[in-house]
Design a protein around this motif. Structure first.
Motif, PDB file in Angstrom:
ATOM      1  N   GLU A 288       0.753  -1.147  -0.143  1.00 14.03           N
ATOM      2  CA  GLU A 288      -0.036   0.111   0.049  1.00 14.03           C
ATOM      3  C   GLU A 288       1.177   1.007   0.130  1.00 14.03           C
ATOM      4  O   GLU A 288       0.724   2.205  -0.617  1.00 14.03           O
ATOM      5  N   TYR A 289       1.951   1.176   0.765  1.00 15.16           N
ATOM      6  CA  TYR A 289       2.791   2.393   0.741  1.00 15.16           C
ATOM      7  C   TYR A 289       3.331   2.527  -0.937  1.00 15.16           C
ATOM      8  O   TYR A 289       3.393   3.903  -1.042  1.00 15.16           O
ATOM      9  N   GLN A 290       3.859   1.721  -1.522  1.00 14.17           N
ATOM     10  CA  GLN A 290       4.599   1.975  -2.618  1.00 14.17           C
ATOM     11  C   GLN A 290       3.212   2.524  -3.630  1.00 14.17           C
ATOM     12  O   GLN A 290       3.658   3.457  -4.486  1.00 14.17           O
ATOM     13  N   ILE A 291       2.103   1.814  -3.751  1.00  9.41           N
ATOM     14  CA  ILE A 291       1.266   2.434  -4.659  1.00  9.41           C
ATOM     15  C   ILE A 291       0.702   3.744  -4.124  1.00  9.41           C
ATOM     16  O   ILE A 291       0.407   4.591  -5.187  1.00  9.41           O
ATOM     17  N   LEU A 292       0.539   4.156  -2.985  1.00 12.40           N
ATOM     18  CA  LEU A 292      -0.015   5.659  -2.649  1.00 12.40           C
ATOM     19  C   LEU A 292       1.312   6.561  -2.910  1.00 12.40           C
ATOM     20  O   LEU A 292       0.949   7.633  -3.471  1.00 12.40           O
ATOM     21  N   ALA A 403     -10.846   8.841  -9.737  1.00 14.68           N
ATOM     22  CA  ALA A 403     -11.992   8.225 -10.270  1.00 14.68           C
ATOM     23  C   ALA A 403     -11.479   7.180 -11.288  1.00 14.68           C
ATOM     24  O   ALA A 403     -11.955   6.135 -11.371  1.00 14.68           O
ATOM     25  N   ASP A 404     -10.487   7.421 -12.059  1.00 12.95           N
ATOM     26  CA  ASP A 404      -9.781   6.544 -12.788  1.00 12.95           C
ATOM     27  C   ASP A 404      -9.320   5.135 -12.112  1.00 12.95           C
ATOM     28  O   ASP A 404      -9.309   3.823 -12.483  1.00 12.95           O
ATOM     29  N   LEU A 405      -8.772   5.310 -10.899  1.00 15.94           N
ATOM     30  CA  LEU A 405      -8.212   4.178 -10.250  1.00 15.94           C
ATOM     31  C   LEU A 405      -9.485   3.298  -9.420  1.00 15.94           C
ATOM     32  O   LEU A 405      -9.377   2.470  -9.535  1.00 15.94           O
ATOM     33  N   PHE A 560     -16.679   3.479   4.592  1.00 13.64           N
ATOM     34  CA  PHE A 560     -15.338   3.743   5.031  1.00 13.64           C
ATOM     35  C   PHE A 560     -14.439   2.465   5.883  1.00 13.64           C
ATOM     36  O   PHE A 560     -13.848   1.831   5.427  1.00 13.64           O
ATOM     37  N   LEU A 561     -15.255   2.221   7.019  1.00 16.02           N
ATOM     38  CA  LEU A 561     -14.860   1.150   7.781  1.00 16.02           C
ATOM     39  C   LEU A 561     -15.190  -0.133   7.130  1.00 16.02           C
ATOM     40  O   LEU A 561     -14.440  -1.109   7.326  1.00 16.02           O
ATOM     41  N   CYS A 562     -16.317  -0.391   6.247  1.00 14.15           N
ATOM     42  CA  CYS A 562     -16.565  -1.619   5.717  1.00 14.15           C
ATOM     43  C   CYS A 562     -15.427  -1.878   4.491  1.00 14.15           C
ATOM     44  O   CYS A 562     -15.009  -3.090   4.480  1.00 14.15           O
ATOM     45  N   ASN A 563     -14.917  -0.908   4.026  1.00 10.11           N
ATOM     46  CA  ASN A 563     -13.750  -0.895   2.991  1.00 10.11           C
ATOM     47  C   ASN A 563     -12.651  -1.525   3.621  1.00 10.11           C
ATOM     48  O   ASN A 563     -11.838  -2.265   3.180  1.00 10.11           O
ATOM     49  N   ILE A 564     -12.102  -0.965   4.819  1.00  6.02           N
ATOM     50  CA  ILE A 564     -11.279  -1.501   5.575  1.00  6.02           C
ATOM     51  C   ILE A 564     -11.279  -2.875   6.082  1.00  6.02           C
ATOM     52  O   ILE A 564     -10.568  -3.656   5.986  1.00  6.02           O
ATOM     53  N   MET A 608      -8.481  -0.188  -0.426  1.00  2.00           N
ATOM     54  CA  MET A 608      -7.804   0.817   0.375  1.00  2.00           C
ATOM     55  C   MET A 608      -7.922   2.074  -0.391  1.00  2.00           C
ATOM     56  O   MET A 608      -8.274   3.162   0.449  1.00  2.00           O
ATOM     57  N   HIS A 609      -7.988   2.049  -1.746  1.00  2.00           N
ATOM     58  CA  HIS A 609      -8.246   3.498  -2.192  1.00  2.00           C
ATOM     59  C   HIS A 609      -9.628   4.147  -1.972  1.00  2.00           C
ATOM     60  O   HIS A 609      -9.837   4.984  -1.948  1.00  2.00           O
ATOM     61  N   ALA A 610     -10.701   2.974  -2.110  1.00  2.00           N
ATOM     62  CA  ALA A 610     -11.986   3.518  -1.778  1.00  2.00           C
ATOM     63  C   ALA A 610     -12.075   3.953  -0.443  1.00  2.00           C
ATOM     64  O   ALA A 610     -12.964   4.959  -0.205  1.00  2.00           O
TER      65      ALA A 610
END
Length: 621
Positions: A288-292, A403-405, A560-564, A608-610
């Motif tokens: 996640e760090y590298q993609i962020l 939006a694209d991601l 937010f919490l559901c996506n996590i 994570m992006h959502a």
């Protein structure tokens, strides 16, 4: 060339020549008085000649050409570096002859060192010109985003320390590159986080060609590091899946463990075993760090040479009050998810009966959660349909990338879901537990579709400029002796409402203001109901003012919490796509494993992006 004897007349002089001839000897033209109409009012003067086209337009076009060329050249350079690194990663993964892990780590170390040199040069040059006023993109590099990337970076540094310990344990048979790489990666992580904290909002206007190459090199270096982490983590998960298949006695599948363990023994075996297990539990945070980092650097690259609007959006603030329902429900989902993952990892692979019960438990839990998330997304979209507001269509690289991601990374889970649906429909015999996979796969597709619509519309909506609680504002405008009453709730534009409200303090009130206000709002409610959209007076109570914002905040906090919660299972080894078994029988073991290994990283990143996008939406509401 001055106009004289032998000089060609200018076009302007040629056009004005007949006028001088008709004027006769008069040296100064007579003033032209405006003609008056029948009512004695002056008529509008004759329109002037059209202005000449600006001479600097062609120069501006020519100046923009090198910037487009620099953007194309830098993007092609980044793609070349990424493709070369990707092929080297693939060669190492398939055990190509002559390609070892040391070659891959040498390339990644060289790319990180080159990025370090560029970042040091940029930071030093920025410090030398710190007194200059530079444009900033307030949408890029939000504080919460930089805070989250700092957290992931700290765990990445811990991962590097574990890799150094692993190298020390197997130092007898490991090359020096496996000790140099984690140290270089730790230094690279520290400096990159410092760089993003200080310069993620920069809009570079000088040395643009050089900066484009430096930033795009950083983008694809982080993407290669992300690919390396995904590959290592996927190989570990695949080996665990194969070991479970061996335990369950599947003899019809050719199973060969793809093991990259060193050929020598570690001096303290328990220490090395604990380190190797800890490394793979920390890989999801490193990924996640590298993609962020790559996404933040990409926005910086898109902002190079951009003309930033001086009037940008205000800073968003985090407000917690009023979201008790969404937070409690979301935290309950998070706790239940952790429990389901723990039970799943304990039960799966123990026996056939326990594996089937673990799969049924996961499918039932995920189906219930996806139904709740889909309902919350539909409610949020419905509120947006009732509460019409203009969308912000201004150019914003960070928002467009978000939006694209969302759409691009959702395609990973859609691919897996459609594969599962086809496997269930085409299989000759389906065990009972596999039928739970059918509604689960359909709901994954529908839920992400609804959630993408909700998030994309939320990030494009204009923020409210006036509080909707102020519905009784009466403004009386005196114009030619006629009294007109207006209300801020009956205005379509917030900017117009602000102008009218500012004028209202200087205008006298009338006795009939309340009557005019009531009639105006009633007319708007009737017009809205005729058009199919209820007016402000016809909206339910929970969709007015702060009540509407509380509902939207609760929906956003819950999602937010559901996506996590849905990010945790695949990131830490709870992957029914591996353990279901039906897809491997229909498509074949290796083709289905390839599909899952390609699509799963995007599915994990989507959650994570959502979650990050929903946090931004929450702060904006």
């Amino acid at each position: 060339m001055p106009e004289g004897q032998g000089a060609p007349p200018s076009p302007r002089a040629t056009r004005s020549a007949p006028a001088r001839v008709s004027a006769g000897p008069a040296t100064r033209p007579s003033p032209r008085l405006p003609a008056r109409g029948s009512a004695g009012c002056p008529q509008s003067p004759e329109p002037p000649e059209p202005p000449e086209p600006p001479r600097g337009r062609r120069g501006a076009v020519r100046a923009g050409v090198p910037q487009k060329l620099a953007e194309a050249l830098s993007s092609q350079y980044g793609l070349i570096v990424f493709v070369a690194g990707l092929l080297l990663l693939l060669a190492w993964a398939v055990h190509a002859s002559g390609v070892g892990k040391s070659h891959l780590l040498c390339l990644l170390t060289a790319l990180m060192l080159l990025q370090l040199l560029w970042m040091l040069w940029y930071v030093r040059r920025s410090a030398a010109h710190r007194r200059l006023i530079r444009p900033k993109d307030t949408h890029a590099g939000a504080r919460w985003l930089r805070g989250s990337i700092t957290l992931f970076a700290a765990i990445t540094i811990i991962l590097g320390c574990l890799k150094v310990g692993y190298f020390v344990g197997f130092s007898e048979c490991l090359s020096a590159t496996e000790g140099v790489f984690p140290v270089t990666h730790a230094v690279h992580t520290l400096l990159q986080v410092y760089f993003l904290w200080g310069h993620a909002k920069d809009v570079i206007q000088s040395f643009k060609t050089l900066e484009r190459f430096g930033v795009i090199h950083s983008v694809f270096t982080n993407l290669l590091l992300w690919t390396n982490g995904v590959l290592n983590e996927s190989k570990h998960q695949l080996n665990e899946h194969k070991e479970r298949l061996i335990t369950l006695g599947f003899g019809n599948i050719t199973i060969v463990l793809d093991d990259h363990t060193p050929p020598c023994n570690c001096s303290p075996p328990t220490f090395c075993s604990a380190i190797s297990q800890g490394i793979y539990y920390l890989y999801p945070f490193n990924i996640e760090y590298q993609i962020l980092a790559s996404t933040m650097l990409y926005v910086l690259w898109k902002n190079i040479g951009r003309n930033v609007d001086s009037q940008q959006n205000h800073n968003m603030q985090f407000k917690f009050p009023g979201v008790m329902a969404g937070s409690v429900l979301g935290l309950t989902v998070l706790a239940a998810t952790i429990g389901v993952v723990v039970v799943y990892l304990i039960q799966i692979g123990r026996s056939k009966t326990k594996s089937e019960s673990a799969l049924i438990m996961f499918y039932l839990y995920a189906i219930a959660l996806l139904i709740l998330m889909g309902a919350a997304g539909v409610l949020g979209i419905r509120i947006y349909r009732i509460d019409e507001r203009s969308l912000d269509e201004s150019r914003n690289p960070a928002r467009k990338l978000d939006a694209d991601l969302l759409v691009g990374t959702a395609s990973g889970s859609w691919l897996i879901s459609w594969g599962s649906i086809l496997a269930i429909l085409c299989a000759e015999a389906c065990p009972p537990y596999t039928w739970f996979n059918l509604p689960y796969s359909i709901l994954v597709i529908v839920e992400k579709y609804i959630q993408n619509l909700f998030i994309i519309e939320s990030i494009h909506r204009e923020p409210e400029k006036l509080s909707e609680d102020i519905r009784t504002l009466r403004v009386v405008t005196v114009c030619n002796g006629n009294t007109i009453s207006l209300a801020s709730s009956c205005l379509k534009s917030g900017a117009v409402a602000e102008d009218v409200a500012s004028l209202g303090s200087d205008m006298p009130h009338t006795v009939n203001g309340n009557a005019h206000l009531r009639e105006a709002c009633d007319r708007e409610g009737e017009e809205g109901s005729q058009e199919g959209t209820p007016g402000p007076g016809c909206r339910p109570h929970f969709l007015r003012g702060d009540a509407k914002r509380r509902v939207l905040r609760n929906i956003t906090a819950f999602l937010f919490l559901c996506n996590i919660s849905l990010w945790i299972p695949p990131a830490f080894g709870c992957r029914p796509e591996y353990d279901n078994g039906l897809e491997e029988i229909v498509f074949g073991f290796e083709p289905w494993i390839i599909v899952v290994n390609l699509a799963m990283p995007f599915s994990i990143f989507y959650r994570m992006h959502a979650a990050a996008s929903l946090f931004e939406v929450y702060c904006k509401i």
